[in-house]
Design a protein around this motif. Structure first.
Motif, PDB file in Angstrom:
ATOM      1  N   LEU A 243       0.602  -0.915  -0.392  1.00 60.34           N
ATOM      2  CA  LEU A 243       0.118   0.043  -0.153  1.00 60.34           C
ATOM      3  C   LEU A 243       1.015   1.288  -0.218  1.00 60.34           C
ATOM      4  CD1 LEU A 243      -3.166  -0.696   2.332  1.00 60.34           C
ATOM      5  CD2 LEU A 243      -3.071  -0.341  -0.179  1.00 60.34           C
ATOM      6  N   TYR A 253      -1.767   4.094  -0.856  1.00 56.77           N
ATOM      7  CA  TYR A 253      -2.429   4.093  -0.732  1.00 56.77           C
ATOM      8  C   TYR A 253      -2.947   5.678  -0.528  1.00 56.77           C
ATOM      9  CZ  TYR A 253      -7.428   4.609   1.795  1.00 56.77           C
ATOM     10  OH  TYR A 253      -8.552   4.862   2.482  1.00 56.77           O
ATOM     11  N   GLU A 254      -3.825   6.512  -0.426  1.00 61.71           N
ATOM     12  CA  GLU A 254      -3.285   8.143  -0.575  1.00 61.71           C
ATOM     13  C   GLU A 254      -3.460   7.956   1.079  1.00 61.71           C
ATOM     14  OE1 GLU A 254      -6.624  12.010  -0.794  1.00 61.71           O
ATOM     15  OE2 GLU A 254      -7.199  10.286  -1.757  1.00 61.71           O
ATOM     16  N   LEU A 256      -0.755   7.036   3.313  1.00 58.41           N
ATOM     17  CA  LEU A 256      -0.385   6.275   4.182  1.00 58.41           C
ATOM     18  C   LEU A 256       0.767   6.772   4.568  1.00 58.41           C
ATOM     19  CD1 LEU A 256      -0.963   3.088   4.739  1.00 58.41           C
ATOM     20  CD2 LEU A 256       0.853   2.573   3.317  1.00 58.41           C
ATOM     21  N   TYR A 297      -4.243  -6.050   1.810  1.00 57.03           N
ATOM     22  CA  TYR A 297      -3.585  -4.590   1.621  1.00 57.03           C
ATOM     23  C   TYR A 297      -5.114  -4.145   1.030  1.00 57.03           C
ATOM     24  CZ  TYR A 297       1.435  -6.215   1.988  1.00 57.03           C
ATOM     25  OH  TYR A 297       2.332  -6.169   2.332  1.00 57.03           O
ATOM     26  N   GLU A 298      -5.556  -4.758   0.605  1.00 56.91           N
ATOM     27  CA  GLU A 298      -6.806  -4.444  -0.379  1.00 56.91           C
ATOM     28  C   GLU A 298      -7.584  -4.471   0.913  1.00 56.91           C
ATOM     29  OE1 GLU A 298      -6.544  -6.882  -4.261  1.00 56.91           O
ATOM     30  OE2 GLU A 298      -8.065  -7.936  -2.628  1.00 56.91           O
ATOM     31  N   ALA A 301      -7.412  -1.298   2.786  1.00 57.72           N
ATOM     32  CA  ALA A 301      -7.348   0.081   2.158  1.00 57.72           C
ATOM     33  C   ALA A 301      -9.335  -0.007   2.290  1.00 57.72           C
ATOM     34  CB  ALA A 301      -7.451  -0.463   0.969  1.00 57.72           C
ATOM     35  N   ASP A 305     -10.995   3.677   3.631  1.00 58.92           N
ATOM     36  CA  ASP A 305     -11.855   4.281   3.099  1.00 58.92           C
ATOM     37  C   ASP A 305     -12.973   3.998   3.386  1.00 58.92           C
ATOM     38  OD1 ASP A 305     -10.326   4.673   0.448  1.00 58.92           O
ATOM     39  OD2 ASP A 305     -11.383   2.336  -0.269  1.00 58.92           O
TER      40      ASP A 305
END
Length: 399
Positions: A243, A253-254, A256, A297-298, A301, A305
């Protein structure tokens, strides 16, 4: 210690602790009995429950055996699933190692590695590529720990700290100070060992504590570094946090900022991540999802979110407790180890399985010193499983 919310205060203070005979919680019935006898659950009673705990809508569907999402600054646990379920942590345990050992050495300090420093690394470990006879700075060793999850770097630092046994004891003491009472440390590297366990709740505590150290935060957020290869040569190492780097088909990921991933054949994939958006930092721990290596990781995230979105309206279901304590009190946890009686018979009970009743703090102090010394003498260390980290491009791994 900063002023706590009422929920946090209840979770932290609970009882004036005094030791009664140590009783390992071995069944849901005995767990309920312990709670009815007056024990408190670290972080709040709701976190002892199995299944999803949330007071808001829109949670994503997840397959992980345990997970937790919390606000780093307020300590509010926004949602969780089996928060105190004790599972193998893999290299996420390196967060506790770093939080314990990182303050001991200046980053510019140099150490010439000997064969003895590397003699006790478990076979099949992930390695950054440290060579005996080569001199490394402490900063380079920590880059090996955080970026490549190198057990060779962990063991060199542990030997610099006085040895593996001493480092394990200090990590266990640090875990207790943080009230991470689901955690039982057997090795400093997180490799599969009999009885080495932690929980989504505890791993989140380790991340929260570690990120207060600017050096810890800098290392866990580093994407690449040049690592010594002998003489004046170097090779590039990359962070295995997908990520952070966007490797293996994922997008960065924004926001992180870290923290640590892990994998062993026994633990599966584990990950604790932290991200900041609009001045708010969330912590997420995900353990043992059912799918492949990207799932951890998904799902992290997806929880981030949700936390930055609909989770803003969530009422907390628990709290991340503050380190230390007041008046000698110790919070306790009741959940039984997963796997039932057979698992409990092979896994040494963590401190979270012990019951404490009201009384004087002096007896509790004896419990910490005497009982833990007894437990440590009974521990066994058995390496198990193949490679600790999934193979990544650009590093050195021994199979």
């Amino acid at each position: 210690m900063r002023e706590c919310s009422p929920l946090s205060r209840r979770a932290l203070l609970g009882l004036a602790a005094a030791a009664v005979p140590l009783t390992a919680t071995a069944s849901p019935a005995s767990a309920a009995g312990a709670r009815s006898a007056g024990t408190a659950v670290v972080g709040g009673e709701r976190l002892a429950r199995g299944g999803v705990q949330v007071r808001a809508a829109g949670l994503p569907r997840l397959t992980a055996q345990a997970w937790l999402v919390a606000d780093r600054d307020t300590g509010e646990v926004l949602a969780s699933h089996n928060a105190h379920r004790r599972l193998a942590p893999a290299s996420t345990l390196k967060m506790l190692f770093a939080d314990t050992v990182l303050p001991r050495f200046e980053r510019g300090q140099r150490h010439r590695v000997t064969a003895a420093d590397l003699a006790d690394i478990p076979s099949g470990s992930s390695l950054v590529g440290i060579q005996p006879g080569t001199t490394y700075t402490v900063e380079q060793l920590w880059q090996g720990v955080f970026l490549r999850s190198g057990n060779d770097a962990v063991h060199v630092l542990a030997h610099m700290n006085g040895g593996v046994a001493r480092t394990v004891a200090e990590m266990q003491a640090r875990a207790e100070h943080l009230h991470a009472l689901d955690t039982h440390v057997v090795s400093p590297d997180g490799f599969d060992h009999q009885g080495q366990i932690s929980s989504a709740y505890d791993l989140t505590l380790f991340a929260r504590a570690g990120l207060q150290n600017p050096e810890f935060r800098r290392y866990c957020g580093t994407r690449t570094a040049d690592f010594p290869a002998g003489g004046k040569k170097t090779f590039q190492i990359q962070n295995t946090d997908r990520l952070l780097t966007g490797a293996w088909g994922l997008h960065p990921y924004e926001g992180l900022i870290g923290v640590k991933n892990g994998y062993t054949s026994h633990a599966g994939n584990t990950f604790t991540g932290a991200a900041t958006r609009d001045g708010r930092t969330l912590l997420v721990s995900v353990l043992h999802p059912a799918e492949g290596s990207n799932a951890v990781y998904e799902q992290t995230a997806a929880l981030l979110d949700w936390g930055f979105g609909r989770g803003r309206a969530a009422q907390p279901v628990g709290m991340l407790v503050e380190p230390g304590g007041t008046g000698g009190s110790r919070p306790t946890v009741s959940p039984v180890p997963e796997g039932g009686a057979a698992h409990a018979a092979t896994t040494p009970p963590g401190p979270s399985a012990f019951r404490l009743a009201e009384g004087g703090a002096g007896t509790a102090a004896l419990l910490g010193a005497g009982a833990w010394a007894l437990l440590r003498r009974r521990r066994t260390r058995t390496a198990a499983g193949p490679a600790e980290e999934a193979p990544q491009p650009g590093g050195r791994h021994r199979r």
